[in-house]
Design an enzyme around this catalytic site. Sequence first.
Site, PDB file in Angstrom:
ATOM      1  N   VAL A  51       0.897  -0.983   0.239  1.00 39.81           N
ATOM      2  CA  VAL A  51      -0.366  -0.141   0.214  1.00 39.81           C
ATOM      3  C   VAL A  51       0.911   1.589   0.586  1.00 39.81           C
ATOM      4  O   VAL A  51       1.675   1.531   0.389  1.00 39.81           O
ATOM      5  CB  VAL A  51      -1.046   0.088   1.182  1.00 39.81           C
ATOM      6  CG1 VAL A  51      -1.835   1.250   1.529  1.00 39.81           C
ATOM      7  CG2 VAL A  51      -1.904  -1.839   1.309  1.00 39.81           C
ATOM      8  N   GLY A  61      -4.607  -1.910   3.050  1.00 39.63           N
ATOM      9  CA  GLY A  61      -4.591  -3.201   3.783  1.00 39.63           C
ATOM     10  C   GLY A  61      -5.021  -4.415   3.794  1.00 39.63           C
ATOM     11  O   GLY A  61      -4.979  -4.947   3.286  1.00 39.63           O
ATOM     12  N   ASN A  88      10.427  -5.786   9.428  1.00 39.80           N
ATOM     13  CA  ASN A  88       9.688  -5.025   9.599  1.00 39.80           C
ATOM     14  C   ASN A  88       8.363  -5.334  10.158  1.00 39.80           C
ATOM     15  O   ASN A  88       7.519  -6.369  10.247  1.00 39.80           O
ATOM     16  CB  ASN A  88       8.696  -5.321   8.148  1.00 39.80           C
ATOM     17  CG  ASN A  88       7.734  -4.626   7.605  1.00 39.80           C
ATOM     18  OD1 ASN A  88       7.185  -4.104   8.103  1.00 39.80           O
ATOM     19  ND2 ASN A  88       7.338  -4.259   6.027  1.00 39.80           N
ATOM     20  N   GLU A  89       8.307  -4.439  11.353  1.00 36.59           N
ATOM     21  CA  GLU A  89       7.898  -4.991  12.740  1.00 36.59           C
ATOM     22  C   GLU A  89       6.584  -4.398  12.249  1.00 36.59           C
ATOM     23  O   GLU A  89       5.548  -5.138  13.344  1.00 36.59           O
ATOM     24  CB  GLU A  89       7.468  -4.070  13.872  1.00 36.59           C
ATOM     25  CG  GLU A  89       9.748  -4.632  14.529  1.00 36.59           C
ATOM     26  CD  GLU A  89       9.524  -3.451  15.833  1.00 36.59           C
ATOM     27  OE1 GLU A  89       8.569  -3.777  16.611  1.00 36.59           O
ATOM     28  OE2 GLU A  89      11.313  -4.235  15.917  1.00 36.59           O
ATOM     29  N   PRO A  90       6.226  -3.463  11.282  1.00 36.78           N
ATOM     30  CA  PRO A  90       4.367  -2.882  11.478  1.00 36.78           C
ATOM     31  C   PRO A  90       4.065  -4.155  10.133  1.00 36.78           C
ATOM     32  O   PRO A  90       2.803  -4.524  11.430  1.00 36.78           O
ATOM     33  CB  PRO A  90       4.712  -2.420   9.866  1.00 36.78           C
ATOM     34  CG  PRO A  90       5.976  -0.978  10.758  1.00 36.78           C
ATOM     35  CD  PRO A  90       6.660  -2.299  11.109  1.00 36.78           C
ATOM     36  N   TYR A  95       0.261  -8.810  10.516  1.00 37.70           N
ATOM     37  CA  TYR A  95      -0.030 -10.539  10.027  1.00 37.70           C
ATOM     38  C   TYR A  95      -0.448 -11.120  11.009  1.00 37.70           C
ATOM     39  O   TYR A  95      -1.208 -11.946  11.374  1.00 37.70           O
ATOM     40  CB  TYR A  95       0.970 -10.771   9.645  1.00 37.70           C
ATOM     41  CG  TYR A  95       1.225 -10.377   7.923  1.00 37.70           C
ATOM     42  CD1 TYR A  95       0.254 -10.322   6.974  1.00 37.70           C
ATOM     43  CD2 TYR A  95       2.604 -10.052   7.685  1.00 37.70           C
ATOM     44  CE1 TYR A  95       0.273 -10.390   5.963  1.00 37.70           C
ATOM     45  CE2 TYR A  95       3.362  -9.668   6.665  1.00 37.70           C
ATOM     46  CZ  TYR A  95       1.932  -9.673   5.389  1.00 37.70           C
ATOM     47  OH  TYR A  95       1.760  -8.591   4.132  1.00 37.70           O
TER      48      TYR A  95
END
Length: 115
Positions: A51, A61, A88-90, A95
């Site tokens: 996104v 997303g 990629n913590e965000p 997830y």
Amino acid sequence: MDDFIQDGFGTSPVWGAFVAEYEGEIVGISLYYDRYSTWKGRRLYLEDLVVTEKLRGKQIGKKLFDATLEYGQTNNYSGMVFQVLNWNEPAINFYKKYNTKFDNEWSNVSIEFID
């Protein structure tokens, strides 16, 4: 780019996608394709969920991911697999909301056939 168009929209497509538009522009994409597991059968592979940065946090997303999950469920896939970068913590937090299973046993390996 010609390969991308042919591979997605030609006579024998190898990938599919859901796209999100905002004000006439594509602002997100979920690109997927078939994968096969000896032990689990047909699996949907999520190659990319992207996104545009300025529209993140607006549920785009989530809508793309949900559409991809629904596609897999209604088309009799045994599950969906994908990768996420460990820094990629965000994305990881996103997830985790889906009861995902993170696998620490496998390493990513690739061989390139084209320069």
